[in-house]
Design a protein around this motif. Structure first.
Motif, short mmCIF file in Angstrom:
data_model
loop_
_atom_site.label_atom_id
_atom_site.label_comp_id
_atom_site.label_asym_id
_atom_site.label_seq_id
_atom_site.Cartn_x
_atom_site.Cartn_y
_atom_site.Cartn_z
N TYR A 310 0.84 -1.20 0.00
CA TYR A 310 0.00 0.00 0.00
C TYR A 310 0.88 1.25 0.00
O TYR A 310 2.08 1.16 0.26
CB TYR A 310 -0.90 0.01 1.24
N PRO A 311 0.28 2.41 -0.26
CA PRO A 311 1.06 3.66 -0.14
C PRO A 311 1.60 3.82 1.27
O PRO A 311 1.04 3.29 2.23
CB PRO A 311 0.02 4.75 -0.47
N LYS A 316 -0.75 -0.52 8.07
CA LYS A 316 -0.46 -1.87 7.59
C LYS A 316 -1.77 -2.63 7.38
O LYS A 316 -2.66 -2.62 8.25
CB LYS A 316 0.41 -2.60 8.61
N MET A 317 -1.91 -3.27 6.22
CA MET A 317 -3.15 -3.96 5.88
C MET A 317 -2.98 -5.48 5.97
O MET A 317 -1.86 -6.00 5.78
CB MET A 317 -3.58 -3.57 4.47
N GLY A 319 -2.51 -9.17 5.10
CA GLY A 319 -2.00 -9.84 3.91
C GLY A 319 -1.00 -9.04 3.11
O GLY A 319 -0.47 -9.53 2.10
N GLU A 320 -0.71 -7.82 3.54
CA GLU A 320 0.22 -6.97 2.79
C GLU A 320 1.65 -7.46 3.02
O GLU A 320 2.03 -7.75 4.15
CB GLU A 320 0.08 -5.52 3.24
N PRO A 321 2.46 -7.53 1.95
CA PRO A 321 3.87 -7.91 2.13
C PRO A 321 4.65 -6.82 2.85
O PRO A 321 4.14 -5.72 3.08
CB PRO A 321 4.37 -8.08 0.69
N MET A 322 5.88 -7.11 3.19
CA MET A 322 6.72 -6.13 3.87
C MET A 322 6.80 -4.86 3.03
O MET A 322 7.02 -4.91 1.82
CB MET A 322 8.13 -6.69 4.09
#
Length: 332
Positions: A310-311, A316-317, A319-322
């Motif tokens: 994400y921007p 932090k969302m 399932g979001e990667p590092m």
């Protein structure tokens, strides 16, 4: 020396234009009055893209060569006839943003130095569920508008295979935007995943020419499908918005059959009003359509279905990667 203010009458409302001779585009000598007259000429088109949408105003009080800022919250002194909508930022904070619903509202914003309108992809009656997918085909260094056009043709074919339809426009810069009207039944996350699915499929079909890589160091000389333009609180210039470029280009709706033969510089403060008078709003038909996201969400599930970064201003969302630059991650 400041010029004398004028009163503009539009649809029964009077809008004060202060210092109308103030130059906004020095390279071409265009003034605040020129900007106001431009927006009057394309009012039905710009309002179709803004109506009932919470809108951020990109303001250039000293013209395109001066400082600018984004006005998210409705300013003090807002006319009582200009509606607002409450939106929620990723941080959880909220704000009331203006919803320009009539020509006088656009002129009021122009008087504040607003050159570019950035509407959310939602309507004020339901600010949680987008009714537009906005696909941003962004040329990276080493590529140009015509590379974006090539990607747009493949995107059009892909959309049609999925039973969807897109409407293209110039960004007013080097890229292309394609809009897909959707039913307002899905979340921002769903809509973002839908654009990721489109981007990944374009990557598969156009290897080495299209990318969804968020980190610039990984994009190469390819067209970047900027999926994060569908993240909450990310917006793009509305159709017919002027851009802060020396030539006073405008983000302009196109016909699919003409995209190979045009360049963004064809469309500016002087040329677009005549084009609009001849062709009308080429995006007007969008209002007759609202597609489902199911085919795109199914495509997302068929792919690896791993989310993308994400921007940086987003929390932090799941399932979001590092969220770390790959070259720095390797060093660590």
């Amino acid at each position: 020396m400041a010029s004398t203010a004028v009163e503009l009458e539009v649809d029964g409302r009077s809008v004060r234009l202060s210092n109308p001779d103030k130059v906004y585009y020095p390279a071409r000598g265009f003034t605040k009055r020129d900007v106001a007259e431009y927006y009057l000429a394309v009012a039905p088109g710009v309002l179709r893209g803004l109506r009932d949408r919470p809108t951020t105003l990109q303001r250039f009080p000293d013209g395109v060569e001066g400082e600018f800022f984004y006005q998210k919250r409705a300013p003090r002194g807002l006319p009582e006839w200009l509606p607002t909508a409450r939106i929620v930022f990723p941080s959880g904070r909220s704000a009331d943003e203006v919803c320009p619903n009539e020509p006088a509202a656009v002129l009021w914003a122009a008087n504040l130095g607003c050159l570019t309108f950035h509407p959310w992809p939602v309507r004020r009656a339901d600010t949680e569920h987008p009714d537009e997918l906005r696909i941003d085909l962004d040329p990276q260094p080493g590529t140009d508008f015509h590379d974006a056009v090539t990607a747009a043709h493949e995107l059009r074919a892909l959309l049609e295979e999925l039973g969807l339809r897109g409407w293209p426009k110039t960004s007013g810069g080097r890229g292309l935007h394609v809009y897909v009207p959707v039913e307002p039944r899905w979340t921002f996350t769903d809509c973002r995943h839908a654009v990721i699915a489109l981007g990944r499929e374009l990557e598969r079909r156009m290897p080495g020419r299209v990318t969804t890589a968020w980190w610039k160091e990984e994009r190469g000389e390819r067209i970047f499908v900027d999926y994060n333009q569908m993240a909450r609180d990310r917006t793009i210039a509305s159709p017919y918005s002027l851009r802060a470029r020396p030539g006073a280009t405008a983000s302009t709706p196109l016909r699919w059959e003409e995209i190979d033969d045009v360049v963004p510089q064809d469309f500016d403060l002087r040329t677009v009003p005549a084009r609009f008078a001849e062709l009308g709003d080429l995006h007007a038909e969008m209002d007759d359509f609202a597609f489902g996201l199911d085919p795109l969400l199914e495509l997302f599930a068929q792919q690896d279905a791993v989310d993308l970064p994400y921007p940086p201003d987003h929390p932090k969302m799941p399932g979001e990667p590092m969220r770390v630059q790959p070259s720095r991650a390797k060093k660590g």
